[in-house]
Design an enzyme around this catalytic site. Structure first.
Site: not given
Ligand code: EPU
Length: 419
Positions: A22-23, A91, A115, A120-124, A306, A328, A398
């Site tokens: 999926k991911n 998301r 969520c 789950r911020p997207i600042d990065l 996960d 995480i 999902r």
């Molecule tokens: N984070 C920030 N700022 C950002 C983005 C992330 O502080 O801009 C923090 C998050 O809050 C978290 C950490 O960084 O503490 C890691 O988050 P990440 O961005 O890596 O998560 P993601 O990319 O949104 C993906 C997977 C998730 C999985 C995480 C961690 C997909 C579609 N989703 O999410 O999968 O848990 O990486 O490995 O690839 C799932 O499949 O159930 C799932 C939630």
């Protein structure tokens, strides 16, 4: 909303075939927006989240076909805007931001919103896209990114909990069409990010991993169509491995991505589960007694967040005290209160679950709250006495392809009750 009814206690036996990831599929589908040419993807799992992403691609103007695990996308023309109604469902839809910005010079994408697994911020993501020369504005719940030409840059994607998977994907996709070279330090190194990089390279991109967490992307003028086969889903495979362990049974997993599962498999081995890998097949066998677990999630190759919920379910059936920490997503513990309804002895201390295992859980009506929490409840139901009914199983649909049918085929007594 469908429910599952699980009568626990059956031993499982047989072979399960692992689906495509999926991911990996979600960002790779988003990447098809980077070219006007035809892209063909194989081993795409039939999941609600995948269908949401296909709806987004269609809304953006792409022609999309999905049949028997293969998706054909042709995005001859795209519009740069995705509305809240589509994005709020998932998301991961935020990963169209990078491709739209690179292709259209402007992207307006609804902020993904809350969520259940925590903030789950997207600042990065935004910091990375700004480093490539885009202007970012947040307005009325939307991110608006604009650039009159992206330019390669050096940046770090280090966040408070390590790197970011989808943030790395967004930056990598945008940087493929930027002028000059981009160097991303502290890029995520999850296998799904590597799979996306492989797809981008097959489209003509120049992406390479230079050492552990550094990505180098040399921009090109345009990308072309490509064909790609998605890697196997390490989390689905890990969930079935835990199914074997929690029922003290033996399962063989075909097409398991063994290389990507090292930390999950060593956690099982530490618990005393027998694991054997040969020729892409994984044999998992468990008998009592198993040993309590000490786990802490981390970025790849660490123990995956996960898999945290599924191991909480397993720990609830292993006599002795286990300790499972999630660094995480510190709030990703909605399953604990439901597992307690099934007789688990568990307490939460901040982001640590302390679990005193019992011999047998007891069936109860429980509610799925998010994808992996639901998987944990299914696993617990397989071990519990009597019947467990799990409501809101749309969460599990999902991310798990026909999980009920796959488990039934190896001897589980699980029934889907349509409502
Ligand atoms: N984070 C920030 N700022 C950002 C983005 C992330 O502080 O801009 C923090 C998050 O809050 C978290 C950490 O960084 O503490 C890691 O988050 P990440 O961005 O890596 O998560 P993601 O990319 O949104 C993906 C997977 C998730 C999985 C995480 C961690 C997909 C579609 N989703 O999410 O999968 O848990 O990486 O490995 O690839 C799932 O499949 O159930 C799932 C939630």
């Amino acid at each position: 909303m469908d429910k599952f009814a699980i009568r626990g206690g059956n031993r499982l036996h047989g072979t399960i075939s692992v689906s495509g990831s999926k991911n990996s599929s979600l960002p790779i589908l988003a990447a098809t927006l980077l070219t006007r040419e035809r892209c063909v993807l194989h081993r795409v799992p039939d999941l609600t989240d995948v269908r949401y992403m296909l709806d987004i691609l269609r809304y953006l103007g792409a022609d999309v076909e999905f049949s028997q695990g293969s998706v054909v996308v042709e995005a001859r023309k795209v519009v740069g805007e995705t509305p809240y109604d589509l994005v709020r469902r998932m998301r991961a839809s935020v990963c169209v931001l990078g491709p739209l910005l690179a292709r259209c010079g402007r992207a307006k994408v609804s902020l993904p919103g809350g969520c259940v697994i925590g903030d789950r911020p997207i600042d990065l993501h935004l910091r990375g896209l700004e480093a490539l020369g885009s202007r970012i504005a947040l307005s009325k719940g939307y991110v608006i990114a604009e650039a009159s030409g992206l330019v390669g840059a050096r940046m770090s994607l280090q966040g408070p909990h390590g790197s970011t998977v989808l943030g790395t994907d967004n930056v990598m996709m945008a940087a493929c069409l930027a002028r000059g070279t981009t160097i991303v330090e502290n890029a995520a190194s999850e296998p799904e990010v590597a799979d996306l990089a492989r797809f981008l390279c097959s489209m003509g991109a120049k992406v390479r991993r230079a050492g552990g967490s550094r990505l180098e992307i040399e921009g090109v003028d345009e990308l072309h169509g490509a064909e790609h086969t998605v890697i196997s889903d390490r989390i689905e495979a890990g969930t079935f491995a835990v199914a074997a362990a929690i029922t003290r049974s033996e399962l063989v997993l075909e097409e398991a991505p063994i290389e990507h599962m090292r930390s999950t498999l060593s956690a099982l081995q530490d618990a005393g589960v027998f694991v054997e890998a040969a020729e892409g097949r994984l044999r998992v066998r468990a008998t009592d007694p198993l040993h309590p677990l000490q786990l802490r999630t981390g970025t790849y190759p660490g123990f995956p967040t996960d898999m945290q919920a599924q191991f909480c379910a397993l720990a609830a059936t292993i006599p002795g005290r286990s300790r499972i920490e999630d660094d995480i997503f510190p709030n990703r513990f909605m399953h604990i209160s439901e597992l307690k309804r099934m007789g688990a002895h568990a307490d939460l201390l901040a982001n640590v679950a302390v679990i005193d295992g019992v011999d047998r859980l007891s069936g109860a009506p429980v509610m799925a709250s998010d994808l992996r929490a639901s998987a944990a409840l299914v696993l617990a139901g397989l071990q519990a006495e009597n019947t467990t009914t799990i409501s809101r199983v749309y969460h599990i649909d999902r991310g798990y392809e026909r999980i009920d049918a796959k488990l039934r085929a190896v001897g589980a007594d699980i029934e889907r009750l349509p409502k």
